[in-house]
Design a protein around this motif. Structure first.
Motif, PDB file in Angstrom:
ATOM      1  N   ASN A 298       2.811   5.894  -3.186  1.00  0.00           N
ATOM      2  CA  ASN A 298       3.872   6.834  -3.558  1.00  0.00           C
ATOM      3  C   ASN A 298       4.373   6.683  -4.988  1.00  0.00           C
ATOM      4  O   ASN A 298       5.277   7.419  -5.402  1.00  0.00           O
ATOM      5  CB  ASN A 298       5.054   6.674  -2.594  1.00  0.00           C
ATOM      6  CG  ASN A 298       4.765   7.267  -1.234  1.00  0.00           C
ATOM      7  OD1 ASN A 298       4.841   8.473  -1.043  1.00  0.00           O
ATOM      8  ND2 ASN A 298       4.411   6.411  -0.288  1.00  0.00           N
ATOM      9  N   LEU A 299       3.781   5.784  -5.740  1.00  0.00           N
ATOM     10  CA  LEU A 299       4.261   5.565  -7.099  1.00  0.00           C
ATOM     11  C   LEU A 299       4.158   6.816  -7.965  1.00  0.00           C
ATOM     12  O   LEU A 299       5.050   7.101  -8.772  1.00  0.00           O
ATOM     13  CB  LEU A 299       3.482   4.420  -7.769  1.00  0.00           C
ATOM     14  CG  LEU A 299       3.947   3.009  -7.444  1.00  0.00           C
ATOM     15  CD1 LEU A 299       3.141   1.995  -8.243  1.00  0.00           C
ATOM     16  CD2 LEU A 299       5.430   2.845  -7.730  1.00  0.00           C
ATOM     17  N   ASP A 300       3.086   7.580  -7.816  1.00  0.00           N
ATOM     18  CA  ASP A 300       2.963   8.750  -8.692  1.00  0.00           C
ATOM     19  C   ASP A 300       3.855   9.898  -8.238  1.00  0.00           C
ATOM     20  O   ASP A 300       3.908  10.943  -8.892  1.00  0.00           O
ATOM     21  CB  ASP A 300       1.504   9.191  -8.843  1.00  0.00           C
ATOM     22  CG  ASP A 300       0.998   9.988  -7.646  1.00  0.00           C
ATOM     23  OD1 ASP A 300       1.614   9.907  -6.578  1.00  0.00           O
ATOM     24  OD2 ASP A 300      -0.020  10.680  -7.797  1.00  0.00           O
TER      25      ASP A 300
ATOM     26  N   ALA B 238       0.831  -1.205   0.000  1.00  0.00           N
ATOM     27  CA  ALA B 238       0.000   0.000   0.000  1.00  0.00           C
ATOM     28  C   ALA B 238       0.865   1.254   0.000  1.00  0.00           C
ATOM     29  O   ALA B 238       0.582   2.228  -0.726  1.00  0.00           O
ATOM     30  CB  ALA B 238      -0.930  -0.008   1.213  1.00  0.00           C
ATOM     31  N   PHE B 239       1.938   1.265   0.794  1.00  0.00           N
ATOM     32  CA  PHE B 239       2.836   2.415   0.851  1.00  0.00           C
ATOM     33  C   PHE B 239       3.517   2.645  -0.493  1.00  0.00           C
ATOM     34  O   PHE B 239       3.616   3.782  -0.971  1.00  0.00           O
ATOM     35  CB  PHE B 239       3.874   2.209   1.942  1.00  0.00           C
ATOM     36  CG  PHE B 239       4.878   3.322   2.046  1.00  0.00           C
ATOM     37  CD1 PHE B 239       4.530   4.522   2.664  1.00  0.00           C
ATOM     38  CD2 PHE B 239       6.154   3.185   1.529  1.00  0.00           C
ATOM     39  CE1 PHE B 239       5.450   5.563   2.757  1.00  0.00           C
ATOM     40  CE2 PHE B 239       7.075   4.212   1.627  1.00  0.00           C
ATOM     41  CZ  PHE B 239       6.719   5.405   2.240  1.00  0.00           C
TER      42      PHE B 239
ATOM     43  N   LEU C  42       2.736  16.745  -0.043  1.00  0.00           N
ATOM     44  CA  LEU C  42       2.330  16.075   1.195  1.00  0.00           C
ATOM     45  C   LEU C  42       3.392  15.058   1.611  1.00  0.00           C
ATOM     46  O   LEU C  42       4.114  14.512   0.784  1.00  0.00           O
ATOM     47  CB  LEU C  42       0.993  15.359   0.997  1.00  0.00           C
ATOM     48  CG  LEU C  42      -0.185  16.240   0.561  1.00  0.00           C
ATOM     49  CD1 LEU C  42      -1.406  15.375   0.287  1.00  0.00           C
ATOM     50  CD2 LEU C  42      -0.488  17.281   1.628  1.00  0.00           C
ATOM     51  N   VAL C  43       3.463  14.804   2.907  1.00  0.00           N
ATOM     52  CA  VAL C  43       4.387  13.806   3.439  1.00  0.00           C
ATOM     53  C   VAL C  43       3.602  12.551   3.804  1.00  0.00           C
ATOM     54  O   VAL C  43       2.592  12.631   4.507  1.00  0.00           O
ATOM     55  CB  VAL C  43       5.123  14.338   4.690  1.00  0.00           C
ATOM     56  CG1 VAL C  43       5.961  13.225   5.317  1.00  0.00           C
ATOM     57  CG2 VAL C  43       6.005  15.524   4.326  1.00  0.00           C
ATOM     58  N   ASP C  44       4.056  11.402   3.314  1.00  0.00           N
ATOM     59  CA  ASP C  44       3.406  10.131   3.643  1.00  0.00           C
ATOM     60  C   ASP C  44       4.202   9.445   4.740  1.00  0.00           C
ATOM     61  O   ASP C  44       5.405   9.221   4.610  1.00  0.00           O
ATOM     62  CB  ASP C  44       3.326   9.230   2.410  1.00  0.00           C
ATOM     63  CG  ASP C  44       2.407   9.818   1.356  1.00  0.00           C
ATOM     64  OD1 ASP C  44       1.243  10.096   1.696  1.00  0.00           O
ATOM     65  OD2 ASP C  44       2.864  10.012   0.218  1.00  0.00           O
ATOM     66  N   LEU C  45       3.531   9.110   5.814  1.00  0.00           N
ATOM     67  CA  LEU C  45       4.181   8.542   6.991  1.00  0.00           C
ATOM     68  C   LEU C  45       3.849   7.057   7.115  1.00  0.00           C
ATOM     69  O   LEU C  45       2.690   6.657   7.035  1.00  0.00           O
ATOM     70  CB  LEU C  45       3.699   9.286   8.246  1.00  0.00           C
ATOM     71  CG  LEU C  45       4.168   8.737   9.589  1.00  0.00           C
ATOM     72  CD1 LEU C  45       5.658   8.940   9.758  1.00  0.00           C
ATOM     73  CD2 LEU C  45       3.402   9.410  10.731  1.00  0.00           C
TER      74      LEU C  45
END
Length: 228
Positions: free
Chosen positions: A27-29, A22-23, A46-49
């Protein structure tokens, strides 16, 4: 053809966990930008945690993403896709060394894939470099020589690997001063095991070569690693 997807024992299959996939998908795009994507910059602001308990597999989640970044640059940008592709930063020195060791396995695997020559990943080696200052690693190649001598003599040293990370055999030193732009003035570690993928002192000789590690500041400046 006879390879299996089990690791460590017959019961453990090599696979991704759901949150890791899922992570990576989330973040693929951030890696692959479509020309008609008008909201790309807004989303990448945006930051993905990744929040998961210790030992749950967070490192592998972003190592998977790192692999895609390196491969995407090589495949789409060709020669100018080399150099530093990813920077990892840690605030704790002990954690930095541990994560460097874990990330090295990924970089070694990617470098082997590059050497196979099947996927047009370029002539520049895929490497990793640790940049943490003289208290943990030497700054100069001359100091690195001393540390490697200490390693090979079984004395205290600053080298983060005391044996081959690929097969756990003893290590050896090799200095390359040829005119190849990617190899000139490097000090490399190789494995003493003739069957190891990282035994040979010549890259791409029977798919063998030395360890793709930059272990001093001077080497990092001369040969910027794929993962810093």
């Amino acid at each position: 053809k006879n390879a299996k997807d089990t690791i460590f024992s017959s019961e453990d299959a090599a696979s991704w966990r759901a949150f890791q996939l899922a992570f990576i998908l989330l973040n693929l795009d951030g890696i692959f930008k479509h020309d008609d994507d008008e909201n790309w910059e807004k989303r990448t602001g945006l930051v993905d945690l990744v929040w998961f308990p210790t030992g749950g597999g967070k490192t592998e989640a972003y190592l998977g993403l790192i692999a895609l970044v390196i491969l995407n640059r090589r495949l789409n940008l060709g020669e100018i896709g080399g150099g530093v592709a990813v920077i990892m930063r840690y605030t704790l020195r002990l954690l930095t060394l541990q994560q460097f060791q874990r990330a090295s396995y990924l970089i070694m695997a990617l470098e082997l894939i590059r050497r196979w020559g099947k996927y047009d990943l370029g002539k520049e080696p895929i490497t990793i470099g640790l940049w943490v200052g003289a208290s943990s690693l030497p700054n100069l190649l001359s100091d690195l020589k001393t540390e490697i001598v200490n390693l090979l003599n079984g004395e205290n040293n600053k080298i983060p690997f005391q044996k081959c990370p690929w097969c756990a055999s003893r290590l050896k030193k090799h200095t390359n001063n040829n005119d190849n732009i990617y190899e000139k003035n490097r000090i490399n570690l190789a494995c003493e095991n003739k069957k190891c993928s990282f035994y040979s002192n010549v890259r791409q000789s029977d798919f063998q070569g030395f360890l793709p590690l930059n272990l001093c500041d001077e080497s990092i400046y001369k040969h910027p690693p794929s993962l810093l």
